[in-house]
Design an enzyme around this catalytic site. Sequence first.
Site, mmCIF file in Angstrom:
data_model
loop_
_atom_site.group_PDB
_atom_site.id
_atom_site.type_symbol
_atom_site.label_atom_id
_atom_site.label_comp_id
_atom_site.label_asym_id
_atom_site.label_seq_id
_atom_site.Cartn_x
_atom_site.Cartn_y
_atom_site.Cartn_z
ATOM 1 N N ALA A 1 53.223 31.737 51.399
ATOM 2 C CA ALA A 1 52.127 32.420 50.559
ATOM 3 C C ALA A 1 52.041 32.370 48.964
ATOM 4 O O ALA A 1 51.080 32.148 48.388
ATOM 5 C CB ALA A 1 51.679 33.864 50.878
ATOM 6 N N ASN B 1 58.958 25.013 50.998
ATOM 7 C CA ASN B 1 58.010 25.799 51.718
ATOM 8 C C ASN B 1 57.712 27.129 51.017
ATOM 9 O O ASN B 1 58.452 28.037 51.351
ATOM 10 C CB ASN B 1 58.132 26.107 53.433
ATOM 11 C CG ASN B 1 57.037 26.745 53.873
ATOM 12 O OD1 ASN B 1 56.185 27.096 53.292
ATOM 13 N ND2 ASN B 1 57.036 26.793 55.146
ATOM 14 N N ARG C 1 56.228 35.548 64.209
ATOM 15 C CA ARG C 1 55.102 35.947 63.416
ATOM 16 C C ARG C 1 54.499 34.887 64.014
ATOM 17 O O ARG C 1 54.427 33.492 63.752
ATOM 18 C CB ARG C 1 55.626 35.693 61.830
ATOM 19 C CG ARG C 1 54.402 35.509 60.988
ATOM 20 C CD ARG C 1 55.021 34.711 59.645
ATOM 21 N NE ARG C 1 53.758 34.794 58.706
ATOM 22 C CZ ARG C 1 54.031 33.942 57.807
ATOM 23 N NH1 ARG C 1 54.846 33.230 57.542
ATOM 24 N NH2 ARG C 1 52.774 34.077 56.903
ATOM 25 N N HIS D 1 54.787 22.525 54.624
ATOM 26 C CA HIS D 1 53.944 23.602 55.176
ATOM 27 C C HIS D 1 54.111 23.371 56.853
ATOM 28 O O HIS D 1 53.708 22.041 57.204
ATOM 29 C CB HIS D 1 52.652 23.884 54.779
ATOM 30 C CG HIS D 1 52.593 24.334 53.333
ATOM 31 N ND1 HIS D 1 52.840 25.575 52.936
ATOM 32 C CD2 HIS D 1 52.358 23.500 52.208
ATOM 33 C CE1 HIS D 1 52.771 25.625 51.569
ATOM 34 N NE2 HIS D 1 52.444 24.353 51.256
ATOM 35 N N LEU D 2 54.190 24.387 57.593
ATOM 36 C CA LEU D 2 54.400 24.199 59.139
ATOM 37 C C LEU D 2 52.782 24.042 59.550
ATOM 38 O O LEU D 2 52.472 23.254 60.246
ATOM 39 C CB LEU D 2 54.817 25.638 59.610
ATOM 40 C CG LEU D 2 56.337 25.824 59.516
ATOM 41 C CD1 LEU D 2 56.787 27.201 59.804
ATOM 42 C CD2 LEU D 2 57.275 24.893 60.325
ATOM 43 N N SER D 3 52.015 24.942 58.999
ATOM 44 C CA SER D 3 50.457 24.978 59.459
ATOM 45 C C SER D 3 49.768 23.906 58.521
ATOM 46 O O SER D 3 50.202 23.768 57.314
ATOM 47 C CB SER D 3 50.044 26.050 59.442
ATOM 48 O OG SER D 3 49.747 26.748 57.872
ATOM 49 N N HIS E 1 49.873 29.706 46.985
ATOM 50 C CA HIS E 1 48.409 29.949 46.607
ATOM 51 C C HIS E 1 48.058 30.678 45.239
ATOM 52 O O HIS E 1 47.023 31.183 45.100
ATOM 53 C CB HIS E 1 47.647 30.409 47.830
ATOM 54 C CG HIS E 1 48.209 29.714 49.150
ATOM 55 N ND1 HIS E 1 47.892 28.426 49.464
ATOM 56 C CD2 HIS E 1 48.691 29.986 50.473
ATOM 57 C CE1 HIS E 1 48.291 27.989 50.596
ATOM 58 N NE2 HIS E 1 48.897 29.059 51.199
ATOM 59 N N ARG F 1 42.644 25.940 57.275
ATOM 60 C CA ARG F 1 42.608 27.510 57.465
ATOM 61 C C ARG F 1 41.867 28.204 56.502
ATOM 62 O O ARG F 1 40.738 27.707 55.997
ATOM 63 C CB ARG F 1 44.069 27.937 57.500
ATOM 64 C CG ARG F 1 45.043 27.301 58.488
ATOM 65 C CD ARG F 1 46.471 27.853 58.488
ATOM 66 N NE ARG F 1 46.449 29.379 58.701
ATOM 67 C CZ ARG F 1 47.724 29.939 58.544
ATOM 68 N NH1 ARG F 1 48.471 29.484 57.686
ATOM 69 N NH2 ARG F 1 47.529 31.296 58.381
ATOM 70 N N PRO G 1 58.274 33.715 51.115
ATOM 71 C CA PRO G 1 58.201 35.134 52.026
ATOM 72 C C PRO G 1 57.550 34.939 53.483
ATOM 73 O O PRO G 1 56.851 34.172 53.891
ATOM 74 C CB PRO G 1 57.230 35.817 50.897
ATOM 75 C CG PRO G 1 56.211 34.746 50.345
ATOM 76 C CD PRO G 1 57.405 33.552 50.087
ATOM 77 N N ASN G 2 58.173 35.765 54.109
ATOM 78 C CA ASN G 2 57.793 36.236 55.697
ATOM 79 C C ASN G 2 58.321 34.810 56.378
ATOM 80 O O ASN G 2 58.068 35.149 57.648
ATOM 81 C CB ASN G 2 56.057 36.073 55.797
ATOM 82 C CG ASN G 2 55.515 37.386 55.003
ATOM 83 O OD1 ASN G 2 56.344 38.544 55.074
ATOM 84 N ND2 ASN G 2 54.750 37.087 54.165
ATOM 85 N N ARG H 1 43.856 29.327 51.364
ATOM 86 C CA ARG H 1 44.925 28.719 51.363
ATOM 87 C C ARG H 1 44.833 27.092 51.017
ATOM 88 O O ARG H 1 45.659 26.365 51.202
ATOM 89 C CB ARG H 1 45.389 28.727 52.836
ATOM 90 C CG ARG H 1 45.926 29.976 53.458
ATOM 91 C CD ARG H 1 46.422 30.026 54.784
ATOM 92 N NE ARG H 1 46.414 31.428 55.631
ATOM 93 C CZ ARG H 1 47.227 32.283 55.145
ATOM 94 N NH1 ARG H 1 48.450 32.214 54.673
ATOM 95 N NH2 ARG H 1 47.232 33.366 55.812
ATOM 96 N N TYR I 1 52.287 29.194 63.656
ATOM 97 C CA TYR I 1 53.426 28.726 62.998
ATOM 98 C C TYR I 1 54.574 28.251 64.153
ATOM 99 O O TYR I 1 55.471 27.737 63.700
ATOM 100 C CB TYR I 1 54.114 29.924 62.226
ATOM 101 C CG TYR I 1 53.142 30.247 61.012
ATOM 102 C CD1 TYR I 1 52.976 29.361 59.961
ATOM 103 C CD2 TYR I 1 52.699 31.701 60.815
ATOM 104 C CE1 TYR I 1 52.149 29.727 58.969
ATOM 105 C CE2 TYR I 1 52.039 32.025 60.022
ATOM 106 C CZ TYR I 1 51.730 30.978 59.015
ATOM 107 O OH TYR I 1 50.978 31.357 58.064
ATOM 108 N N GLU J 1 57.039 19.577 49.114
ATOM 109 C CA GLU J 1 56.514 20.562 49.318
ATOM 110 C C GLU J 1 56.132 20.297 50.738
ATOM 111 O O GLU J 1 55.730 19.560 51.375
ATOM 112 C CB GLU J 1 55.004 20.765 48.554
ATOM 113 C CG GLU J 1 54.295 22.121 49.311
ATOM 114 C CD GLU J 1 52.877 22.013 48.346
ATOM 115 O OE1 GLU J 1 52.464 20.926 48.024
ATOM 116 O OE2 GLU J 1 52.272 22.988 48.730
HETATM 117 C C1 DQA Z 1 53.071 28.403 55.092
HETATM 118 C C2 DQA Z 1 51.403 28.241 54.953
HETATM 119 C C3 DQA Z 1 51.166 29.591 53.901
HETATM 120 O O1 DQA Z 1 49.388 29.563 53.752
HETATM 121 C C4 DQA Z 1 51.427 30.692 54.598
HETATM 122 O O2 DQA Z 1 51.220 32.001 53.442
HETATM 123 C C5 DQA Z 1 52.891 30.905 55.078
HETATM 124 C C6 DQA Z 1 53.404 29.610 55.532
HETATM 125 C C7 DQA Z 1 53.059 27.311 56.280
HETATM 126 O O3 DQA Z 1 54.451 26.762 56.456
HETATM 127 O O4 DQA Z 1 52.126 27.033 57.080
HETATM 128 O O5 DQA Z 1 53.566 31.918 54.917
HETATM 129 O O6 DQA Z 1 53.524 28.024 53.950
#
Ligand code: DQA
Length: 146
Positions: free
Chosen positions: A78, A75, A19, A101-103, A81, A108, A11-12, A112, A24, A99
């Site tokens: 959210a 990826n 965003r 993740h960008l961040s 978590h 954080r 999502p997102n 997370r 990100y 798995e």
């Molecule tokens: C994320 C990290 C997650 O905590 C966050 O909810 C995201 C992006 C990342 O790619 O850094 O939506 O998965």
Amino acid sequence: MTRPIHILNGPNLNLLGAREPEIYGALTLGEIEQACAAHARDLGFDIVFRQSNHEGELIDWLHDANVNASAVVFNPAAFTHTSVALHDAVRAIEPPVIEVHLSQTAAREAFRHHSYIAPAARGSITGLGLQSYLLGITAAVSCLGN
Ligand code: DQA
């Protein structure tokens, strides 16, 4: 014929570029897709690249990957978590799941720091922006022994 690598996004992530770019980065999801396709092609693989804001759709796509993918780069955003259901789906399928993740989620907010996906995944790559995806593809291919 070699099955493609499925790259699944939660999502997102459709909003990447606009965003929270300070977290990100400035790349859109489309730009990440193009870079992933080029990197996978260099390693001899096609990709299927998908994004959904819906947990159930991601579960369906993991089930589809079980039949149609060599490996999965995931990826979960959210849902990382929160989702026992995605944990179970990752455990339920045969292809290796990396798995990504960008961040750097560990640096954080505390909520997370826990991943439901990590214990079910073959490996996790976090905090490296686009490189998390590209290294995820490389890791997925190396899991296949190629
Ligand atoms: C994320 C990290 C997650 O905590 C966050 O909810 C995201 C992006 C990342 O790619 O850094 O939506 O998965």
